[in-house]
Scaffold this motif. Structure first.
Motif, PDB file in Angstrom:
ATOM      1  N   ASP A  38       0.816  -1.219   0.000  1.00 24.40           N
ATOM      2  CA  ASP A  38       0.000   0.000   0.000  1.00 24.40           C
ATOM      3  C   ASP A  38       0.847   1.264   0.000  1.00 24.40           C
ATOM      4  OD1 ASP A  38      -1.784  -1.997   0.616  1.00 24.40           O
ATOM      5  OD2 ASP A  38      -2.721  -0.945   2.290  1.00 24.40           O
ATOM      6  N   ASP A  50       0.102   0.926   6.104  1.00 25.45           N
ATOM      7  CA  ASP A  50      -0.156  -0.215   6.983  1.00 25.45           C
ATOM      8  C   ASP A  50       0.825  -0.267   8.157  1.00 25.45           C
ATOM      9  OD1 ASP A  50      -2.364  -0.947   5.586  1.00 25.45           O
ATOM     10  OD2 ASP A  50      -1.614  -2.874   4.879  1.00 25.45           O
ATOM     11  N   PHE A 151      -2.669   1.254  -6.140  1.00 23.37           N
ATOM     12  CA  PHE A 151      -3.553   0.775  -5.094  1.00 23.37           C
ATOM     13  C   PHE A 151      -4.319   1.891  -4.393  1.00 23.37           C
ATOM     14  CE2 PHE A 151      -4.444  -0.104  -0.646  1.00 23.37           C
ATOM     15  CZ  PHE A 151      -5.377  -1.129  -0.809  1.00 23.37           C
ATOM     16  N   GLN A 152      -3.621   2.953  -3.986  1.00 25.71           N
ATOM     17  CA  GLN A 152      -4.303   4.005  -3.224  1.00 25.71           C
ATOM     18  C   GLN A 152      -5.255   4.814  -4.103  1.00 25.71           C
ATOM     19  OE1 GLN A 152      -4.352   3.935  -0.114  1.00 25.71           O
ATOM     20  NE2 GLN A 152      -2.434   3.023   0.613  1.00 25.71           N
ATOM     21  N   PHE A 155      -8.120   2.504  -3.738  1.00 28.82           N
ATOM     22  CA  PHE A 155      -8.602   2.329  -2.371  1.00 28.82           C
ATOM     23  C   PHE A 155      -9.137   3.628  -1.775  1.00 28.82           C
ATOM     24  CE2 PHE A 155      -8.026   1.267   2.210  1.00 28.82           C
ATOM     25  CZ  PHE A 155      -8.699   0.055   2.223  1.00 28.82           C
ATOM     26  N   SER A 201      -3.919  -7.202   1.445  1.00 28.41           N
ATOM     27  CA  SER A 201      -3.130  -6.929   2.651  1.00 28.41           C
ATOM     28  C   SER A 201      -2.139  -8.059   2.900  1.00 28.41           C
ATOM     29  CB  SER A 201      -4.039  -6.754   3.862  1.00 28.41           C
ATOM     30  OG  SER A 201      -4.828  -5.585   3.729  1.00 28.41           O
TER      31      SER A 201
END
Lengths: 311, 311
Positions: A38, A50, A151-152, A155, A201
């Motif tokens: 992440d 994370d 990813f972000q 997300f 994750s």
């Protein structure tokens, strides 16, 4: 208990489980292997969401409701950055920014992510050992109908809205496990997969060459806690993601993803009917109250998990 | 007035003069050439104190008493950085940090300091053109009894306490004037040295090859305002520095440093007795109220200066 434990951890759910685990075991014997898929650069600052969530949660300074970020944070710097036309979809509070400024500065000085993570953990008084799964870049990317996005972007910016058609962990194949990662798994008396999104994750951790092999070969029992309860994710897009990627959306479906190294799979009472299916995977199902509502409940769950792997 | 003006500027004193000048001339015709010898990296962030002081002052967001930094700023990020053991002797407010984060990010993307300075100036609504004297690093260093120290170590950390035995501008000889710098001097109808420390604020600007030559050869009159009044610096260590470096600590002593290109030297009434000495340098002394107490007073001074160079 003084046994050595290794925990594979994603973000908020894992951090909340860990907050219970440290009530049950000596944190000094606990190694947390964190997800770096992440990680992102925002405003040129290196952010490890994370790892920070684990650190802030264990230090008792995490935002209690949202799980990520700092309690009582303000957003003065980020608001001012708007003057320069910079995007603000990734929220960075003032207290949180201090961590990112420090980390970015140390990385540019040549420190490894492992070193900086240890320094940050120490600055927050953590007693557990927190290890990024790798010092090499591993970047989760997600394919949607619009194409591949970071990813972000998926997300946070897109709010997990788009259907996920494919996931990849860029850099993972060339990444080496961080110092101590394989040793922690191989030398542990118990290994625990914290309740985390199995795809995004735990996926990046498992994608680093050597990690999955270590989980298969460790003499420790490997236990996991299902993040899917009653066919739904307690938090986040794990259920939708499992479905769109063609997996069974159930506690058993997740166990199947880990069946090659998993010994014990803790499922909620709501999923007791899946026990036989899980057993067929060669995994021992354990029914427990798997919803983590507070640290005391998390400690209870941790006690259950450890009781099962230490029998 | 629509004439083209170039101003050589240091920090707070220069910024306060400029705040008056923009009341008298069209800012769109004004080019400010700023000192970068004070620039530093702190926490891995690139900071241009003098450029920012000019920007903040002209934008009306500077801290009114201290001159540098932002009005109403808070120090939440920097206080939190203390957790990581980072020094805090260089004060960086939260609003101010946004500028440094933006600048550092753009520089790492490959933008030049000139480009970023223009972007920052635009973000603050500046109408003047603000140019760093060079896009190449020029770093002021100071020799004290303890040895060589970086400028901000001397200026901020040590509070200008040690005697300055020598000053050098590292990188200056190899530095090229920034885009537009020489053109602004050569194409101006008036050039003004703002009231600034002659050694460490104007010195780095003059040390960039080509700048001093342009000041000598421009067809514009070059006027300056003495930062020394009655043998004392209005602000900062200029008087002590002139003395320890072997210069005469007076308005005339400063004029001597610039005599090769200076046409007009504005001195305070307190220094009227130095007029003959200044005339001997081939510089025309002009007596005026040189203490800048507020923008209206600065505007008055600017009017005087321009009146003298445009005769």
């Amino acid at each position: 208990m003084a046994l050595k434990i290794a925990v594979l951890a994603g973000g908020v759910g894992a951090a909340r489980f860990l907050a219970g685990l440290v009530r049950v075991v000596d944190p000094a014997n606990l190694t947390v292997i964190g997800n770096t898929g992440d990680d992102l650069e925002f405003y040129g600052l290196y952010i490890s969401p994370d790892l920070d969530t684990v650190t802030y949660t264990l230090a008792g300074v995490a935002h209690p409701e949202q799980g990520w970020g700092r309690a009582g944070d303000s957003f003065r710097v980020q608001a001012e950055l708007g003057r320069f036309g910079l995007p603000a979809w990734f929220k960075l509070g003032d207290l949180d920014l201090a961590t990112h400024i420090y980390r970015s500065w140390r990385l540019r000085q040549g420190a490894t992510l492992s070193q900086v993570t240890a320094e940050v953990a120490k600055a927050f008084g953590l007693e557990v050992r927190l290890l990024p799964v790798s010092d090499d870049p591993v970047r989760t990317r997600v394919r949607t109908a619009e194409g591949w996005v970071d990813f972000q972007d998926y997300f946070v910016r897109l709010g997990t809205e788009p259907e996920v058609l494919e996931v990849r962990f860029e850099g993972a194949q060339a990444a080496r496990p961080g110092p101590g990662v394989l040793e922690a798994i191989l030398g542990a008396e118990a290994v625990v997969l914290a309740p985390s999104n199995p795809i995004i994750s735990l996926g990046p951790i498992l994608a680093v060459p050597g990690v999955r092999e270590a989980l298969r070969s460790t003499r420790a029992k490997v236990a996991g806690i299902s993040p899917i309860i009653g066919g739904r994710a307690l938090k986040g897009p794990a259920d939708r993601m499992l479905k769109s990627l063609g997996h069974e959306v159930s506690a058993a479906g997740v166990a199947r993803l880990f069946a090659d190294f998993l010994d014990v799979w803790v499922i909620d009472g709501a999923d007791a009917g899946l026990s036989a299916e899980i057993e067929k995977l060669g995994v021992r199902p354990v029914v427990a109250e798997a919803v983590i509502s507070d640290p005391e409940r998390a400690a209870e769950l941790a006690r259950t998990v450890l009781g099962e792997v230490l029998v």
